[in-house]
Design an enzyme around this catalytic site. Structure first.
Site, PDB file in Angstrom:
ATOM      1  N   GLU A 271       6.835  16.963  -0.809  1.00  0.00           N
ATOM      2  CA  GLU A 271       6.618  16.270   0.229  1.00  0.00           C
ATOM      3  C   GLU A 271       5.273  16.688   0.882  1.00  0.00           C
ATOM      4  O   GLU A 271       4.495  16.163   1.491  1.00  0.00           O
ATOM      5  CB  GLU A 271       8.010  16.373   1.173  1.00  0.00           C
ATOM      6  CG  GLU A 271       7.571  16.071   2.646  1.00  0.00           C
ATOM      7  CD  GLU A 271       7.513  14.599   2.850  1.00  0.00           C
ATOM      8  OE1 GLU A 271       7.137  13.983   2.002  1.00  0.00           O
ATOM      9  OE2 GLU A 271       7.148  14.434   4.193  1.00  0.00           O
TER      10      GLU A 271
ATOM     11  N   LYS B 179       3.434   0.874   5.981  1.00  0.00           N
ATOM     12  CA  LYS B 179       4.625   1.196   5.828  1.00  0.00           C
ATOM     13  C   LYS B 179       5.387  -0.089   5.564  1.00  0.00           C
ATOM     14  O   LYS B 179       4.684  -1.183   5.451  1.00  0.00           O
ATOM     15  CB  LYS B 179       5.021   1.522   7.261  1.00  0.00           C
ATOM     16  CG  LYS B 179       6.014   2.492   7.521  1.00  0.00           C
ATOM     17  CD  LYS B 179       5.877   2.964   8.978  1.00  0.00           C
ATOM     18  CE  LYS B 179       7.047   3.961   9.144  1.00  0.00           C
ATOM     19  NZ  LYS B 179       7.031   5.195   8.567  1.00  0.00           N
TER      20      LYS B 179
ATOM     21  N   TRP C 218      -2.103  -6.177   4.795  1.00  0.00           N
ATOM     22  CA  TRP C 218      -2.375  -5.600   3.772  1.00  0.00           C
ATOM     23  C   TRP C 218      -2.619  -6.149   2.540  1.00  0.00           C
ATOM     24  O   TRP C 218      -1.860  -6.785   1.835  1.00  0.00           O
ATOM     25  CB  TRP C 218      -1.020  -4.568   3.767  1.00  0.00           C
ATOM     26  CG  TRP C 218      -1.023  -3.475   2.626  1.00  0.00           C
ATOM     27  CD1 TRP C 218      -1.931  -2.171   2.932  1.00  0.00           C
ATOM     28  CD2 TRP C 218      -0.713  -3.262   1.301  1.00  0.00           C
ATOM     29  NE1 TRP C 218      -1.675  -1.376   1.791  1.00  0.00           N
ATOM     30  CE2 TRP C 218      -1.100  -1.889   1.054  1.00  0.00           C
ATOM     31  CE3 TRP C 218      -0.182  -4.181   0.514  1.00  0.00           C
ATOM     32  CZ2 TRP C 218      -0.737  -1.605  -0.391  1.00  0.00           C
ATOM     33  CZ3 TRP C 218       0.181  -3.720  -0.793  1.00  0.00           C
ATOM     34  CH2 TRP C 218      -0.115  -2.430  -1.216  1.00  0.00           C
TER      35      TRP C 218
ATOM     36  N   ARG D 134       2.108  -1.848   9.304  1.00  0.00           N
ATOM     37  CA  ARG D 134       2.561  -2.642   8.240  1.00  0.00           C
ATOM     38  C   ARG D 134       1.301  -3.153   7.477  1.00  0.00           C
ATOM     39  O   ARG D 134       1.274  -3.770   6.416  1.00  0.00           O
ATOM     40  CB  ARG D 134       3.210  -4.043   8.670  1.00  0.00           C
ATOM     41  CG  ARG D 134       4.627  -3.692   9.180  1.00  0.00           C
ATOM     42  CD  ARG D 134       5.260  -5.067   9.317  1.00  0.00           C
ATOM     43  NE  ARG D 134       6.596  -4.718   9.552  1.00  0.00           N
ATOM     44  CZ  ARG D 134       7.425  -5.095   8.635  1.00  0.00           C
ATOM     45  NH1 ARG D 134       7.305  -5.915   7.566  1.00  0.00           N
ATOM     46  NH2 ARG D 134       8.763  -5.030   8.931  1.00  0.00           N
TER      47      ARG D 134
ATOM     48  N   CYS E  94       1.876  -6.142   5.778  1.00  0.00           N
ATOM     49  CA  CYS E  94       1.584  -7.461   6.595  1.00  0.00           C
ATOM     50  C   CYS E  94       2.530  -7.520   7.683  1.00  0.00           C
ATOM     51  O   CYS E  94       3.828  -7.536   7.491  1.00  0.00           O
ATOM     52  CB  CYS E  94       1.518  -8.624   5.699  1.00  0.00           C
ATOM     53  SG  CYS E  94       0.170  -8.356   4.486  1.00  0.00           S
TER      54      CYS E  94
ATOM     55  N   HIS F 184       3.541  27.181 -16.853  1.00  0.00           N
ATOM     56  CA  HIS F 184       3.447  26.227 -17.921  1.00  0.00           C
ATOM     57  C   HIS F 184       2.352  25.387 -17.637  1.00  0.00           C
ATOM     58  O   HIS F 184       2.186  24.162 -18.171  1.00  0.00           O
ATOM     59  CB  HIS F 184       4.852  25.448 -18.027  1.00  0.00           C
ATOM     60  CG  HIS F 184       6.031  26.383 -18.504  1.00  0.00           C
ATOM     61  ND1 HIS F 184       5.967  27.036 -19.615  1.00  0.00           N
ATOM     62  CD2 HIS F 184       7.048  26.893 -17.652  1.00  0.00           C
ATOM     63  CE1 HIS F 184       6.990  27.629 -19.533  1.00  0.00           C
ATOM     64  NE2 HIS F 184       7.761  27.538 -18.483  1.00  0.00           N
TER      65      HIS F 184
ATOM     66  N   GLU G 198      -2.049  11.834   1.382  1.00  0.00           N
ATOM     67  CA  GLU G 198      -2.142  10.653   2.060  1.00  0.00           C
ATOM     68  C   GLU G 198      -2.706  10.828   3.513  1.00  0.00           C
ATOM     69  O   GLU G 198      -3.375   9.844   3.942  1.00  0.00           O
ATOM     70  CB  GLU G 198      -0.803   9.898   2.289  1.00  0.00           C
ATOM     71  CG  GLU G 198       0.230  10.732   2.966  1.00  0.00           C
ATOM     72  CD  GLU G 198       1.650   9.896   2.766  1.00  0.00           C
ATOM     73  OE1 GLU G 198       1.638   8.873   2.681  1.00  0.00           O
ATOM     74  OE2 GLU G 198       2.640  10.495   3.463  1.00  0.00           O
TER      75      GLU G 198
ATOM     76  N   ASN H  37       3.781 -12.647   4.786  1.00  0.00           N
ATOM     77  CA  ASN H  37       3.827 -11.269   4.286  1.00  0.00           C
ATOM     78  C   ASN H  37       4.817 -11.477   3.050  1.00  0.00           C
ATOM     79  O   ASN H  37       5.508 -12.091   2.668  1.00  0.00           O
ATOM     80  CB  ASN H  37       4.838 -10.738   5.181  1.00  0.00           C
ATOM     81  CG  ASN H  37       5.309  -9.153   5.002  1.00  0.00           C
ATOM     82  OD1 ASN H  37       4.762  -8.675   4.133  1.00  0.00           O
ATOM     83  ND2 ASN H  37       6.363  -8.698   5.393  1.00  0.00           N
ATOM     84  N   GLY H  38       4.129 -10.900   1.818  1.00  0.00           N
ATOM     85  CA  GLY H  38       4.729 -10.874   0.678  1.00  0.00           C
ATOM     86  C   GLY H  38       3.832 -11.447  -0.550  1.00  0.00           C
ATOM     87  O   GLY H  38       2.756 -11.155  -0.358  1.00  0.00           O
TER      88      GLY H  38
ATOM     89  N   LYS I  11       2.017  14.441   1.797  1.00  0.00           N
ATOM     90  CA  LYS I  11       1.621  14.493   3.435  1.00  0.00           C
ATOM     91  C   LYS I  11       0.193  14.608   2.866  1.00  0.00           C
ATOM     92  O   LYS I  11      -0.682  14.017   3.726  1.00  0.00           O
ATOM     93  CB  LYS I  11       2.397  15.081   3.900  1.00  0.00           C
ATOM     94  CG  LYS I  11       3.741  14.506   4.399  1.00  0.00           C
ATOM     95  CD  LYS I  11       3.673  13.593   5.400  1.00  0.00           C
ATOM     96  CE  LYS I  11       4.975  12.958   5.963  1.00  0.00           C
ATOM     97  NZ  LYS I  11       5.655  11.953   5.071  1.00  0.00           N
TER      98      LYS I  11
END
Ligand code: G6P
Length: 606
Positions: free
Chosen positions: A478, A601, A74, A27, A2, A501, A485, A98-99, A482
């Site tokens: 990583e 983000k 978001w 955001r 947000c 295994h 996402e 935001n929050g 990537k």
């Protein structure tokens, strides 16, 4: 997570608010909205989906007004819809948030019992209704805000616009960032300096539980009922730094900034002439540290894992790593005199911040590696060792990661020196290897055609495995993160030794297996895993150097030859092709690279 912006202005604000949202879209981007005052009345435009939908709406129904607030969302509470998009408003007040308001159910029950009708499913509406309730009891906006803050639990950055008060905005923060911008006869509030950069460079960062009364020419900040002063700083950011330049995506631009992010960070922590690191001054001596704990989330956590290998090997220092969301609740015992490092691009990630606070409660010295020096983690640390990657806008972290690795390696080298476990000769070799890195990174960026060819093959797969050993294992993780996402292809990273295994059962001709395989002391081991995949008809893709390609390249489904580097710095180099592979696979699939679905983000909620 947000983005919010507000302007107490003298000229029409809507175009500038929308421009601010464009810079905050990283955001959150599931809906957006703007509210202004028209003849003293709150008017708003909101739209589900990307900001372009709001712009289209405003094209059809423009919004005048010289004071206003705006939001890009978001979703946390309440589905993605226009009615849940912010600003959330009553006839008295409009709020962007935001929050998460944790006690919103309890507040709503009280307010509904008073006869108030809620129009959205958001937690934020409890704030708007509570403010309205206080305003209706003849409180001034300032009094209503103080009374509201006292009732709120959870995390918030809020900006509120009041009907009939074109000369006023009130902002507040707790556990979410909010900055005040100082203009000429205008004042601003925004989630970060990036949002405000084209409006002003004079910024003050609010602290925990601050609230601010913003007028055309002043900002009065309060905390615990008393006026407080927050230092006005001049930010180095400019509007030009946060554009895409000639690149198609922020992610592509930011990957091209790897060499500069690494060299800017190296400049702070190396003394090339002495062939030695020049560590920042620290409030502890590495010799006395019994254990280092490193905590982070997402990509930054993979940097932490690589840091563990480095500190253990170079400084013989016991290291524990854990992701913030686990560590914060584990109640892990921590030794007296221990050091806890938080690694974060934004410095705001809620889980990492909570982990840092837990470590502080256990008497640890807190060192944070952050890219945003004014962030909450920076403020709550005993010492910060910043990365100098510059603003990172793409949701998927890229250049901040390589810069984090540089900081971790230079710190591990200085710890090795302090603890007497690293010779001056080896330090000099490592420093030489680090100094060469920006050029080697530029070479890797130059091999994009080869990576595009591999990515086009990977884009056809449903599942992809990434394998690595030692410091290449977190790079495999990583790479898999990537790819997931950005391209939505299922991918998993594994330590290559674990292949036998379990994951070996997945080997099939339609499952590419990416080997992150610099020639290091574990090269024979990764070669065995490669042979096992090849023998079972799998499709090994080899990322290695000339020696590795000479050894295994003929059996690879595809290969990429990377420059020779000291194995200790190899993860910093190999981070780049795995990011590029994900980028170009996503490009082939046509996904939204800078704004992948459901992600954001600066994740300031749990
Ligand atoms: C989000 C981003 C990731 C990032 C993570 C941690 O999930 O999408 O790219 O690695 O947050 O963020 P931080 O700001 O703490 O590094």
């Amino acid at each position: 997570m947000c983005g919010i912006i507000g302007i107490v202005g003298i000229n029409p604000v809507t175009p500038r608010l929308v421009e601010g949202l464009r810079r905050l879209e990283y955001r959150g981007y599931d809906s957006s909205g703007v509210a202004t005052l028209i003849n003293g009345h709150i008017d708003r435009r909101r739209a589900e989906g990307k900001l372009t939908n709001l712009e289209a709406r405003l094209g059809l129904e423009p919004l005048a007004g010289t004071t206003g607030i705006a939001h890009t969302r978001w979703a946390t509470h309440g589905g993605v819809s226009e009615r849940n998009a912010h600003p959330i408003a009553t006839d008295r007040v409009a709020v962007v948030h935001n929050g998460i308001i944790e006690n919103h159910r309890e507040l709503k029950a009280e307010l509904v019992a008073e006869g108030r009708r809620f129009d959205s499913d958001t937690d934020t509406e409890a704030v708007a209704q509570l403010l309205t309730s206080f305003l209706e009891r003849q409180m001034s906006p300032e009094e209503a805000m103080a009374a509201t803050m006292a009732r709120l639990k959870g995390a918030f950055a809020l900006v509120c616009l009041f009907a009939g008060r074109h000369d006023l905005l009130i902002g507040a923060r707790r556990n979410c960032p909010l900055a005040v911008g100082y203009g000429e006869g205008e004042m601003y509030l925004g989630s970060d300096a990036l949002a405000l950069a084209p409006l002003t460079r004079r910024i003050a960062y609010l602290e925990e539980d601050d609230w601010v009364v913003l007028r055309h020419d002043e900002a009065r900040v309060f905390n615990a009922g008393k006026p407080v002063t927050r230092e006005i700083k001049t930010t180095a950011l400019s509007g030009a730094m946060i554009g895409k330049g000639n690149h198609r995506h922020f992610m592509l631009k930011e990957m091209h900034e790897h060499p500069e992010a690494v060299s800017a960070t190296l400049r702070s922590y190396l003394d090339p002439a002495a062939r030695a690191v020049s560590p920042p001054s620290l409030p502890f001596d590495w010799k006395d540290v019994p254990r280092l704990t490193i905590t982070a989330c997402g990509t930054a956590y993979y940097a932490a894992q690589i840091g563990k290998y480095w500190f253990e090997r170079l400084a013989r220092l016991p290291v524990e790593t854990d992701i913030g969301s686990e560590f914060r609740y584990r109640e892990a015992p921590m030794p007296a005199g221990g050091v806890c490092m938080a690694v974060s691009q934004s410095g705001e990630t809620a889980d990492t911040l909570a982990a840092l606070r837990y470590a502080r409660s256990q008497g640890q010295t807190i060192l944070s590696i952050v890219n945003v020096k004014e962030s909450a983690m920076a403020r709550e640390s005993d010492v910060i060792v910043p990365t100098h990657a510059g603003p990172e806008i793409s949701v998927a972290s890229t250049k901040a990661f390589t810069a984090q690795l540089v900081v971790l390696l230079t710190l591990a080298i200085s710890a090795g020196r302090a603890r007497g476990t690293l010779s001056a000769a080896r330090e000099a070799e490592l420093v030489d290897a680090l100094i060469e890195l920006p050029s080697r990174l530029a070479e890797v960026l130059g091999s994009h055609e080869a990576i595009v060819a591999i990515a086009n093959k990977v884009a056809e797969a449903r599942d992809v495995l990434y394998l690595g050993r030692g410091t290449s294992y977190p790079i495999a993780l990583e790479g898999a993160l990537k790819l997931k996402e950005l391209s939505y292809i299922h991918a998993e990273g594994y330590p290559a030794g674990e292949l036998k295994h379990g994951p070996i059962a997945l080997i099939a001709e339609d499952v590419p297996v990416v080997f992150v395989a610099p020639t290091d002391e574990l090269a024979d081991k990764i070669a065995s895993a490669f042979e096992q995949v090849h023998a079972r008809g799998g499709k090994p893709i080899l990322f290695s150097d000339a020696a590795g390609i000479a050894r295994l390249g003929s059996k690879a489904f595809a290969s990429l030859c990377l420059p020779d580097v000291d194995p200790m710095v190899a993860p910093i180099l190999y981070a780049v092709p795995v990011q590029m592979l994900a980028y170009y696979a996503a490009l082939a699939k046509g996904t939204d690279i800078d704004q992948p679905r459901n992600l954001a983000k600066s994740v300031v909620v749990e």
